[in-house]
Write a protein that holds these residues in place. Structure first.
Motif, mmCIF file in Angstrom:
data_model
loop_
_atom_site.group_PDB
_atom_site.id
_atom_site.type_symbol
_atom_site.label_atom_id
_atom_site.label_comp_id
_atom_site.label_asym_id
_atom_site.label_seq_id
_atom_site.Cartn_x
_atom_site.Cartn_y
_atom_site.Cartn_z
ATOM 1 N N LYS A 29 0.824 -1.205 0.000
ATOM 2 C CA LYS A 29 0.000 0.000 0.000
ATOM 3 C C LYS A 29 0.865 1.266 0.000
ATOM 4 O O LYS A 29 1.923 1.318 0.611
ATOM 5 N N ASP A 30 0.359 2.287 -0.685
ATOM 6 C CA ASP A 30 1.102 3.535 -0.815
ATOM 7 C C ASP A 30 1.097 4.346 0.473
ATOM 8 O O ASP A 30 0.153 4.291 1.268
ATOM 9 N N THR A 31 2.140 5.128 0.639
ATOM 10 C CA THR A 31 2.184 6.191 1.640
ATOM 11 C C THR A 31 1.998 7.496 0.879
ATOM 12 O O THR A 31 2.842 7.856 0.047
ATOM 13 N N ALA A 32 0.878 8.163 1.104
ATOM 14 C CA ALA A 32 0.571 9.390 0.360
ATOM 15 C C ALA A 32 0.976 10.606 1.178
ATOM 16 O O ALA A 32 0.814 10.636 2.404
ATOM 17 N N VAL A 33 1.506 11.618 0.484
ATOM 18 C CA VAL A 33 1.992 12.825 1.155
ATOM 19 C C VAL A 33 1.506 14.060 0.405
ATOM 20 O O VAL A 33 1.585 14.129 -0.827
ATOM 21 N N TYR A 34 1.011 15.033 1.163
ATOM 22 C CA TYR A 34 0.688 16.350 0.601
ATOM 23 C C TYR A 34 1.418 17.392 1.434
ATOM 24 O O TYR A 34 1.377 17.347 2.675
ATOM 25 N N ALA A 35 2.110 18.311 0.759
ATOM 26 C CA ALA A 35 2.904 19.298 1.481
ATOM 27 C C ALA A 35 2.868 20.650 0.786
ATOM 28 O O ALA A 35 2.800 20.734 -0.446
ATOM 29 N N THR A 36 2.944 21.687 1.584
ATOM 30 C CA THR A 36 3.019 23.050 1.053
ATOM 31 C C THR A 36 4.358 23.711 1.391
ATOM 32 O O THR A 36 4.611 24.830 0.953
ATOM 33 N N ASP A 37 5.197 23.024 2.143
ATOM 34 C CA ASP A 37 6.502 23.553 2.536
ATOM 35 C C ASP A 37 7.524 22.422 2.458
ATOM 36 O O ASP A 37 7.447 21.462 3.226
ATOM 37 N N GLU A 38 8.482 22.538 1.534
ATOM 38 C CA GLU A 38 9.427 21.445 1.320
ATOM 39 C C GLU A 38 10.407 21.275 2.479
ATOM 40 O O GLU A 38 10.858 20.164 2.753
ATOM 41 N N GLY A 39 10.730 22.369 3.156
ATOM 42 C CA GLY A 39 11.622 22.255 4.298
ATOM 43 C C GLY A 39 10.985 21.450 5.415
ATOM 44 O O GLY A 39 11.616 20.571 6.008
ATOM 45 N N ILE A 40 9.724 21.730 5.688
ATOM 46 C CA ILE A 40 9.008 20.990 6.731
ATOM 47 C C ILE A 40 8.731 19.563 6.263
ATOM 48 O O ILE A 40 8.741 18.627 7.075
ATOM 49 N N LEU A 41 8.533 19.380 4.958
ATOM 50 C CA LEU A 41 8.347 18.031 4.418
ATOM 51 C C LEU A 41 9.578 17.180 4.710
ATOM 52 O O LEU A 41 9.461 16.052 5.222
ATOM 53 N N GLU A 42 10.758 17.689 4.418
ATOM 54 C CA GLU A 42 11.988 16.932 4.654
ATOM 55 C C GLU A 42 12.153 16.610 6.133
ATOM 56 O O GLU A 42 12.500 15.485 6.513
ATOM 57 N N GLU A 43 11.905 17.604 6.965
ATOM 58 C CA GLU A 43 12.019 17.418 8.417
ATOM 59 C C GLU A 43 11.037 16.364 8.917
ATOM 60 O O GLU A 43 11.383 15.520 9.756
ATOM 61 N N THR A 44 9.827 16.363 8.363
ATOM 62 C CA THR A 44 8.780 15.447 8.821
ATOM 63 C C THR A 44 9.066 14.004 8.434
ATOM 64 O O THR A 44 8.942 13.088 9.255
ATOM 65 N N ILE A 45 9.445 13.773 7.172
ATOM 66 C CA ILE A 45 9.626 12.393 6.712
ATOM 67 C C ILE A 45 10.899 11.761 7.267
ATOM 68 O O ILE A 45 11.089 10.547 7.167
ATOM 69 N N LYS A 46 11.782 12.564 7.867
ATOM 70 C CA LYS A 46 12.981 12.006 8.496
ATOM 71 C C LYS A 46 12.676 11.414 9.866
ATOM 72 O O LYS A 46 13.478 10.654 10.410
ATOM 73 N N LYS A 47 11.534 11.745 10.427
ATOM 74 C CA LYS A 47 11.184 11.277 11.764
ATOM 75 C C LYS A 47 10.780 9.803 11.729
ATOM 76 O O LYS A 47 9.868 9.426 10.987
#
Length: 277
Positions: free
Chosen positions: A72-90
């Motif tokens: 199954k897919d992991t779907a992501v929606y983001a409006t800020d790439e910096g916060i996206l990178e920080e979030t998916i590293k957790k």
């Protein structure tokens, strides 16, 4: 720390995402189906955000209960790439030690690849797609379906759908398809023996897909009939009407365009996988 949304938060988020079509369509579709099921799904997911209520990143993370759930897919929606990178590293958000397939805006793929490179993980592009939406079902062309026998698929058809789906992985994807058939709208054309000869399903993101007609039954207009029937069914249930079309699939792109579907030409969705399944 990422926050998991529940209850009324999910309903509020659904309204928020609707303002950002078409880029938020996939995320919105997940939420609509989750909210309509009162949070109970055959394929449970966790909805995580970087903060609440003014989130910049939302992640739809499948709950892996069995080996087949890894597909199954992991779907992501983001409006800020910096916060996206920080979030998916957790680690609490993404478990990079297992197989992952992300559905994300093509513009964000370099962020995911950079994180994977840091972790020395292999990656593979699965597809890049147009996101096509039918804003008004009244735009559907008039189609004569007289004499056509319709029905819905059920879980017993999971095997045949899996065999004909381009992205199927042996029996690894059967569980996902079975859940789709059990939980979400589908439509098929039956032959004289009441066996399905053409069909269309609904993904966990509410996108219509897996459109297929058996070779011996092609050139009968079944694809147009199924798209029209499914679009009307989804609309009647208050669900978004949209689909993903691979960039190289010119035939399907023209088909859906002729059916009244439109796109934002500046936006593409992509699926990238990391690690081995």
């Amino acid at each position: 720390m990422a926050l998991e949304l529940t209850g009324e938060q999910l309903k509020i988020t659904e309204s928020q995402l609707k303002r950002h079509f078409p880029r938020s369509l996939q995320a919105y579709g997940y939420l609509v189906l989750l909210n309509r099921s009162d949070g109970v799904r055959a394929d449970p997911i966790k909805v995580l955000v970087d903060r609440w209520p003014d989130f910049s990143v939302i992640v739809f993370k499948p709950v892996c209960e069995q080996k087949g759930d890894l597909f199954k897919d992991t779907a992501v929606y983001a409006t800020d790439e910096g916060i996206l990178e920080e979030t998916i590293k957790k680690p609490s958000v993404i478990d990079w030690s297992r197989y992952l397939c992300f559905g994300v805006n093509l513009r964000h793929i370099d962020i995911l690849k950079a994180v994977a490179t840091e972790k020395c993980l292999p990656s593979q592009k699965r597809s890049v797609c147009h996101v096509m939406m039918l804003a008004d079902v009244s735009n559907l062309p008039s189609i004569d379906s007289s004499g056509i026998s319709f029905s819905s698929l059920d879980e017993s058809h999971a095997g045949v759908v899996n065999q004909t789906w381009k992205f199927a992985e042996s029996d690894k994807s059967v569980r996902m398809i079975r859940n789709m058939l059990a939980s979400y709208p589908s439509c098929c054309v039956l032959d004289a023996d009441s066996k399905p000869v053409a069909w269309i399903l609904t993904y966990m993101s509410c996108a219509m897909g897996m459109l297929y007609t058996l070779p011996e039954h092609r050139r009968k207009g079944y694809a147009k009939i199924l798209i029209s029937a499914m679009a009307k069914k989804l609309h009647a249930q208050g669900l978004p009407v949209y689909c993903f079309i691979e960039e190289e699939n010119v035939v399907s792109y023209k088909l859906f365009k002729n059916m009244g579907f439109t796109e934002d030409p500046s936006y593409r969705a992509t699926w990238f996988s990391f690690n081995e399944l």
